[in-house]
Design an enzyme around this catalytic site. Sequence first.
Site, mmCIF file in Angstrom:
data_model
loop_
_atom_site.group_PDB
_atom_site.id
_atom_site.type_symbol
_atom_site.label_atom_id
_atom_site.label_comp_id
_atom_site.label_asym_id
_atom_site.label_seq_id
_atom_site.Cartn_x
_atom_site.Cartn_y
_atom_site.Cartn_z
ATOM 1 N N ASP A 86 0.844 -1.203 0.000
ATOM 2 C CA ASP A 86 0.000 0.000 0.000
ATOM 3 C C ASP A 86 0.877 1.249 0.000
ATOM 4 O O ASP A 86 1.848 1.328 0.759
ATOM 5 C CB ASP A 86 -0.841 -0.004 1.284
ATOM 6 C CG ASP A 86 -2.282 0.363 1.044
ATOM 7 O OD1 ASP A 86 -2.642 0.699 -0.104
ATOM 8 O OD2 ASP A 86 -3.063 0.305 2.017
ATOM 9 N N LYS A 116 -0.640 -0.225 -4.424
ATOM 10 C CA LYS A 116 -2.038 0.227 -4.420
ATOM 11 C C LYS A 116 -2.066 1.680 -3.938
ATOM 12 O O LYS A 116 -1.369 2.020 -2.981
ATOM 13 C CB LYS A 116 -2.873 -0.658 -3.497
ATOM 14 C CG LYS A 116 -4.301 -0.154 -3.304
ATOM 15 C CD LYS A 116 -5.171 -1.163 -2.597
ATOM 16 C CE LYS A 116 -5.139 -1.111 -1.088
ATOM 17 N NZ LYS A 116 -5.552 0.170 -0.488
ATOM 18 N N GLU A 185 -14.414 -0.010 -1.966
ATOM 19 C CA GLU A 185 -14.710 -0.130 -0.529
ATOM 20 C C GLU A 185 -16.011 0.568 -0.171
ATOM 21 O O GLU A 185 -16.236 1.742 -0.544
ATOM 22 C CB GLU A 185 -13.535 0.489 0.276
ATOM 23 C CG GLU A 185 -13.749 0.374 1.784
ATOM 24 C CD GLU A 185 -12.484 0.610 2.603
ATOM 25 O OE1 GLU A 185 -11.399 0.762 2.017
ATOM 26 O OE2 GLU A 185 -12.610 0.638 3.842
#
Length: 277
Positions: A86, A116, A185
Amino acid sequence: MAKKKMTVADFKNWKKEGKKFTFVTAYDYTTATIVDESDCNIILVGDSLGMIMLGYKGTESVTMEDMIHHIRPVVKGAPNTWIIGDMPFGSYQESDEQAVHNAVRLIKETNCDCVKLEGGVEMLSRIKAIAGAGINTMGHIGLTPQTASSLGGFKVQGGTPETAAKVIKDAIELEKAGCFSLVLECVPVSVGKAVAEAVSIPVLGIGAGPHVDCQVLVTQDLLGMYGDFKPKFVKHFAQVRKVMVDGLNAFHKESIEGTFPSEEYCFNKAVDIPKLY
Ligand code: KIV
């Protein structure tokens, strides 16, 4: 039989074939080895480590050094699992150059398989720059925890026709910009379905309903390790916190009672002890 690590081609092919898969988090070597032994396909070393491992209130304070420190042992522990690193808040917001520099660092210093980063159309230039540098790039749209306060807090996104259109447009543009997959999400089921239908890259959903290509949960959440806080989309598939507390209490009880360590846990060689005291 050891599972086979996914390839970047598998992401596209599995989407085309309708093959479902799963992704969970890990932030340390031991957990990585456990996930590697499981059937789960992907590990995210997420910036959620801020809350889960470092005790921060949110993800904003997580640094590149924190991420590198935690991704390295996970890569060592899970050789058969695709690993996402991340990009933390502040590591890509300034410029395309900063984004490429830090994405290269994550790959070069940890050997993870992709990076990401959070954000929709406003991040297109960053995504094009990172993907253009030859780095596997995963997007993250819908609720983006690094900037949750600007979205009104940790809330479901895309709940009106206008905001749903924004989420779908974000997904389409991220695919065009070079993302090979994207995390979605906290959106309504209908929005999750629409996004999954709108793009040809896999949609990895956390709180995005059942129609996405891959289900995502934080390992500590799904195993019931992380105390009382439980978002609506989290199912506890085990009660590991209870198992751990029970184990610790059993150790404590037997130790203070004197039943541990019993003979089998002792080195029983008789030694002539010199008289020194
Ligand atoms: O950091 C993280 O755990 C994440 C998941 C919520 C996908 O980004």
